[in-house]
Design a protein around this motif. Structure first.
Motif, PDB file in Angstrom:
ATOM      1  N   MET A   1     -19.994 -51.355  44.128  1.00 26.26           N
ATOM      2  CA  MET A   1     -19.125 -51.973  45.120  1.00 26.26           C
ATOM      3  C   MET A   1     -18.105 -52.875  44.437  1.00 26.26           C
ATOM      4  O   MET A   1     -18.419 -53.541  43.454  1.00 26.26           O
ATOM      5  CB  MET A   1     -19.939 -52.818  46.088  1.00 26.26           C
ATOM      6  N   ARG A   3     -15.769 -56.225  44.340  1.00 23.62           N
ATOM      7  CA  ARG A   3     -16.010 -57.621  44.733  1.00 23.62           C
ATOM      8  C   ARG A   3     -14.679 -58.262  45.129  1.00 23.62           C
ATOM      9  O   ARG A   3     -13.708 -58.166  44.400  1.00 23.62           O
ATOM     10  CB  ARG A   3     -16.639 -58.352  43.560  1.00 23.62           C
ATOM     11  N   TRP A  23     -15.821 -54.468  55.583  1.00 21.62           N
ATOM     12  CA  TRP A  23     -15.590 -54.288  54.151  1.00 21.62           C
ATOM     13  C   TRP A  23     -16.512 -53.231  53.545  1.00 21.62           C
ATOM     14  O   TRP A  23     -16.125 -52.519  52.626  1.00 21.62           O
ATOM     15  CB  TRP A  23     -15.739 -55.619  53.422  1.00 21.62           C
ATOM     16  N   ASP A  24     -17.744 -53.134  54.046  1.00 20.17           N
ATOM     17  CA  ASP A  24     -18.690 -52.150  53.517  1.00 20.17           C
ATOM     18  C   ASP A  24     -18.151 -50.727  53.615  1.00 20.17           C
ATOM     19  O   ASP A  24     -18.403 -49.902  52.741  1.00 20.17           O
ATOM     20  CB  ASP A  24     -20.024 -52.230  54.258  1.00 20.17           C
ATOM     21  N   THR A  25     -17.392 -50.445  54.676  1.00 15.56           N
ATOM     22  CA  THR A  25     -16.793 -49.127  54.855  1.00 15.56           C
ATOM     23  C   THR A  25     -15.914 -48.750  53.670  1.00 15.56           C
ATOM     24  O   THR A  25     -15.810 -47.586  53.310  1.00 15.56           O
ATOM     25  CB  THR A  25     -15.941 -49.098  56.150  1.00 15.56           C
ATOM     26  N   TYR A  26     -15.303 -49.747  53.052  1.00 11.53           N
ATOM     27  CA  TYR A  26     -14.390 -49.518  51.935  1.00 11.53           C
ATOM     28  C   TYR A  26     -15.063 -49.738  50.579  1.00 11.53           C
ATOM     29  O   TYR A  26     -14.397 -49.719  49.546  1.00 11.53           O
ATOM     30  CB  TYR A  26     -13.179 -50.450  52.070  1.00 11.53           C
ATOM     31  N   GLY A  27     -16.354 -49.986  50.599  1.00 11.60           N
ATOM     32  CA  GLY A  27     -17.064 -50.216  49.343  1.00 11.60           C
ATOM     33  C   GLY A  27     -16.758 -51.572  48.735  1.00 11.60           C
ATOM     34  O   GLY A  27     -16.715 -51.717  47.517  1.00 11.60           O
ATOM     35  N   ILE A  28     -16.541 -52.570  49.596  1.00 16.46           N
ATOM     36  CA  ILE A  28     -16.149 -53.905  49.147  1.00 16.46           C
ATOM     37  C   ILE A  28     -17.131 -54.943  49.680  1.00 16.46           C
ATOM     38  O   ILE A  28     -17.552 -54.890  50.827  1.00 16.46           O
ATOM     39  CB  ILE A  28     -14.718 -54.239  49.641  1.00 16.46           C
ATOM     40  N   THR A  29     -17.472 -55.907  48.827  1.00 13.08           N
ATOM     41  CA  THR A  29     -18.308 -57.039  49.212  1.00 13.08           C
ATOM     42  C   THR A  29     -17.506 -58.317  49.030  1.00 13.08           C
ATOM     43  O   THR A  29     -16.905 -58.532  47.964  1.00 13.08           O
ATOM     44  CB  THR A  29     -19.560 -57.121  48.315  1.00 13.08           C
TER      45      THR A  29
END
Length: 74
Positions: A1, A3, A23-29
């Protein structure tokens, strides 16, 4: 993911970006938030996010000043 750090002097704006974007949909935390450029500089150096969303108009150190200062460290 990936950051992400969100930097904005307006608490409401930061909370909207954190809470209303999936954000999880885009692979972002989201790993951190800061309310000014000086706090952002410390946050970025400690958390090392892949992406930084920063407000341009902030008191103290603006987003542009932050960007210039950060690029000089690379």
């Amino acid at each position: 993911m990936l950051r992400l750090a969100i930097i904005d002097d307006e608490e409401e704006t930061r909370q909207i970006m954190v809470n209303f974007i999936d954000w999880d949909t885009y692979g972002i935390t989201v790993v951190g938030e800061a309310s000014d450029g000086f706090a952002a500089y410390d946050l970025i150096n400690s958390l090392r996010p892949d992406i930084v969303l920063i407000d341009i108009q902030m008191p103290g150190m603006t987003g542009l000043m932050f960007s210039r200062r950060s690029v000089q460290r690379i």
